[in-house]
Design a protein around this motif. Sequence first.
Motif, PDB file in Angstrom:
ATOM      1  N   VAL A 337       0.738  -1.295  -0.002  1.00 41.22           N
ATOM      2  CA  VAL A 337      -0.048   0.076   0.101  1.00 41.22           C
ATOM      3  C   VAL A 337       0.744   1.347   0.125  1.00 41.22           C
ATOM      4  N   GLU A 338       2.048   1.220   0.542  1.00 41.77           N
ATOM      5  CA  GLU A 338       2.860   2.386   0.626  1.00 41.77           C
ATOM      6  C   GLU A 338       3.511   2.703  -0.574  1.00 41.77           C
ATOM      7  N   LEU A 339       3.830   1.426  -1.302  1.00 43.18           N
ATOM      8  CA  LEU A 339       4.272   1.546  -2.526  1.00 43.18           C
ATOM      9  C   LEU A 339       3.538   2.243  -3.583  1.00 43.18           C
ATOM     10  N   ALA A 340       2.181   1.776  -3.352  1.00 38.25           N
ATOM     11  CA  ALA A 340       1.304   2.056  -4.475  1.00 38.25           C
ATOM     12  C   ALA A 340       0.485   3.475  -4.356  1.00 38.25           C
ATOM     13  N   HIS A 341       0.436   3.831  -3.174  1.00 38.97           N
ATOM     14  CA  HIS A 341      -0.503   5.021  -2.902  1.00 38.97           C
ATOM     15  C   HIS A 341       0.193   6.140  -1.970  1.00 38.97           C
ATOM     16  N   TRP A 343       1.699   8.726  -1.827  1.00 44.64           N
ATOM     17  CA  TRP A 343       2.239   9.994  -2.568  1.00 44.64           C
ATOM     18  C   TRP A 343       1.259  10.900  -2.557  1.00 44.64           C
ATOM     19  N   GLY A 344       1.663  12.200  -2.584  1.00 40.40           N
ATOM     20  CA  GLY A 344       0.585  13.460  -2.803  1.00 40.40           C
ATOM     21  C   GLY A 344      -0.220  13.389  -1.564  1.00 40.40           C
ATOM     22  N   ALA A 345      -1.512  13.482  -1.775  1.00 41.86           N
ATOM     23  CA  ALA A 345      -2.363  13.766  -0.832  1.00 41.86           C
ATOM     24  C   ALA A 345      -2.772  12.423   0.254  1.00 41.86           C
ATOM     25  N   PHE A 346      -2.051  11.133  -0.157  1.00 38.24           N
ATOM     26  CA  PHE A 346      -2.479   9.916   0.516  1.00 38.24           C
ATOM     27  C   PHE A 346      -1.264  10.024   1.702  1.00 38.24           C
ATOM     28  N   ASP A 476      14.696   4.890   3.757  1.00 36.57           N
ATOM     29  CA  ASP A 476      14.279   5.987   3.171  1.00 36.57           C
ATOM     30  C   ASP A 476      12.799   6.001   2.298  1.00 36.57           C
ATOM     31  N   PRO A 477      11.935   6.780   2.363  1.00 32.00           N
ATOM     32  CA  PRO A 477      10.530   6.663   1.606  1.00 32.00           C
ATOM     33  C   PRO A 477      10.701   7.026   0.019  1.00 32.00           C
ATOM     34  N   LEU A 479      10.934   6.473  -3.886  1.00 31.41           N
ATOM     35  CA  LEU A 479      10.347   5.449  -4.702  1.00 31.41           C
ATOM     36  C   LEU A 479      11.434   4.048  -5.148  1.00 31.41           C
ATOM     37  N   LEU A 480      12.599   4.417  -5.243  1.00 29.90           N
ATOM     38  CA  LEU A 480      13.464   3.332  -5.401  1.00 29.90           C
ATOM     39  C   LEU A 480      13.611   2.337  -4.361  1.00 29.90           C
ATOM     40  N   ASP A 481      13.624   2.968  -3.250  1.00 31.30           N
ATOM     41  CA  ASP A 481      13.875   1.920  -1.988  1.00 31.30           C
ATOM     42  C   ASP A 481      12.817   1.239  -1.708  1.00 31.30           C
ATOM     43  N   ARG A 482      11.413   1.784  -1.835  1.00 23.15           N
ATOM     44  CA  ARG A 482      10.205   0.972  -1.660  1.00 23.15           C
ATOM     45  C   ARG A 482      10.323   0.114  -2.659  1.00 23.15           C
ATOM     46  N   LEU A 483      10.528   0.173  -3.925  1.00 27.94           N
ATOM     47  CA  LEU A 483      10.394  -0.733  -5.229  1.00 27.94           C
ATOM     48  C   LEU A 483      11.653  -1.936  -4.764  1.00 27.94           C
ATOM     49  N   VAL A 484      12.676  -1.520  -4.359  1.00 25.03           N
ATOM     50  CA  VAL A 484      13.400  -2.681  -4.067  1.00 25.03           C
ATOM     51  C   VAL A 484      12.941  -3.500  -2.762  1.00 25.03           C
ATOM     52  N   ARG A 485      12.302  -2.880  -1.790  1.00 24.51           N
ATOM     53  CA  ARG A 485      12.108  -3.481  -0.723  1.00 24.51           C
ATOM     54  C   ARG A 485      10.593  -4.346  -1.118  1.00 24.51           C
ATOM     55  N   VAL A 486       9.677  -4.064  -1.895  1.00 19.91           N
ATOM     56  CA  VAL A 486       8.443  -4.984  -2.075  1.00 19.91           C
ATOM     57  C   VAL A 486       8.978  -5.903  -3.205  1.00 19.91           C
ATOM     58  N   GLY A 487       9.641  -5.410  -4.278  1.00 16.10           N
ATOM     59  CA  GLY A 487       9.940  -6.332  -5.307  1.00 16.10           C
ATOM     60  C   GLY A 487      11.157  -7.370  -4.758  1.00 16.10           C
ATOM     61  N   GLY A 488      11.976  -6.931  -3.906  1.00 14.65           N
ATOM     62  CA  GLY A 488      12.704  -7.997  -3.440  1.00 14.65           C
ATOM     63  C   GLY A 488      12.158  -9.189  -2.710  1.00 14.65           C
ATOM     64  N   ALA A 489      11.193  -8.562  -1.728  1.00 13.34           N
ATOM     65  CA  ALA A 489      10.470  -9.561  -1.037  1.00 13.34           C
ATOM     66  C   ALA A 489       9.731 -10.410  -1.765  1.00 13.34           C
TER      67      ALA A 489
END
Length: 522
Positions: A337-341, A343-346, A476-477, A479-489
Amino acid sequence: MGLARSAGIISVATMASRLLGLVRNWAVALFFGAGDAVDAFNVAARLPVLLRELFAEGAMSSAFVPTFTRTLKDQGPDAAWRLGSQVVNALLVVTGAIVVAGIAFADPLTHLYASRYADTPGKIELTVQLTRITMPFLTLIALAAVFMGMLNAMRQFFVPAISPAMFNVGMILGAVSSSAVGTLLGVHPIVGLALGFVLGGFGQMALQYPSLRRAGFRHRWILDVRDPGLRSILLLMGPGTIGQAAGQINLLVSTVLATGLGTSALSWLIYAFTFMYLPIGIFGVSVSTASVPDLAIHASGQAWAEMRRVLSAALRLMLTLTVPSAVGLMVLGAPIVELAHEWGAFTATDTQAVALALLAYAPGLVAYNIVKISTPAFYAMQDARTPVMSSAIAIGTNIVLSLVLVRYLGYVGLAAATTLASWVNASLLLVLLSRRVGGLDFARVGVTAAKVSVAAAVMGAVAWWVEAALHARLPDPTLLDRLVRVGGAITTAVAAYGAVAALLRIEEFTVAVERVVARLRR
């Protein structure tokens, strides 16, 4: 074309559409977050979305496809196309009347199930305005469902499965252009999202029509209520809609109760359940859609052994793919959810709230897909009564549980109640279907379920450990860090599931992998 191959084709197309749906949700979250405007839109879109699920993935395939398939087989293409035209015309009349009534009575309708919105200045007025804008979606999606049913009966699965992508495209365009629309028309920007909602319905219908024309369909303005095929479809679709309605009516109950829980509660539930749509659409709907034509043919010939074979294969294939999906959503809900949403107003608060709702929804994923597979089998046997009875029991269960759990768990209790009611529905349908067809090969299905559960448990543990380890190194929040965390998992979790599945010799997983490898070699 085999069940696994047909389901695979549908899954590929559906996956593309559902991934685009995540982009749609990202766009909505980016521009609007989870505040009052999104709450208003979600209530306004609830009735059209309800009908979309019932028609596009429910009563249409359950009632229309078996009848159309039998007509095509017994009477030939001309009679089948004539029947299709009559169904189109009947739905134009029925849904047209509903649209007109919905626009005319949008105000009292909105006050009926979102009366607490009146406590926030302007919120209920915005909801009424959005309801009137979104109502024409009903007719558009009903026509899209008929086109989908005819193409599926002709064993053309890809275009109907990819057509929902056009709905997502419309919504994305609406979100991106919302500010400009608001300025140009002098209205709230979220009106642009509502217009995109309707545009998406039109696109879903329009994308399928050329394929239907190439298949031989030529629409005729005829409507004979005495036609046996039309009467059979209409008689089945009424109860069929109710039979398929449990999940969606349960969500509607959650919608009504969530409107009284303050700003964002409804939006959190909608965002969470949207993540469920990805595996439901890719696996449950795909397997169910691929099974319906075969079930119709076997039921018409009373070939119960063949029906048992198709149903057993469908259930085992669904379990192999769905159980790990449910575990993955439970374990990785927050980072996804963090990766997908987020950003911005979320906000981060929204992320945690949606993740909690997803944790409560995810265990119901298997139950939802069991209903998707088992319900069409009853309609293939011309039995509308059993799914209706099961659905009614599930709806009643959900209402009682929702009223109790919402007091103690708030909006999360509503999600939990929906999950529990879904399992009641699924369990009843399986037991009753087994009695009708002389068994469902429960021993073999049970062995597959046990093996899949072990593999999914290992997968879940690996996913949790890898995500935690990566989060410690990449906190860190960005995009790259989030992608690596979720993608790696996810990558390591899928590898772990595959390894355990191979070790346990899960036949359905092996077949699925072999088909993917064969396609990649072409």
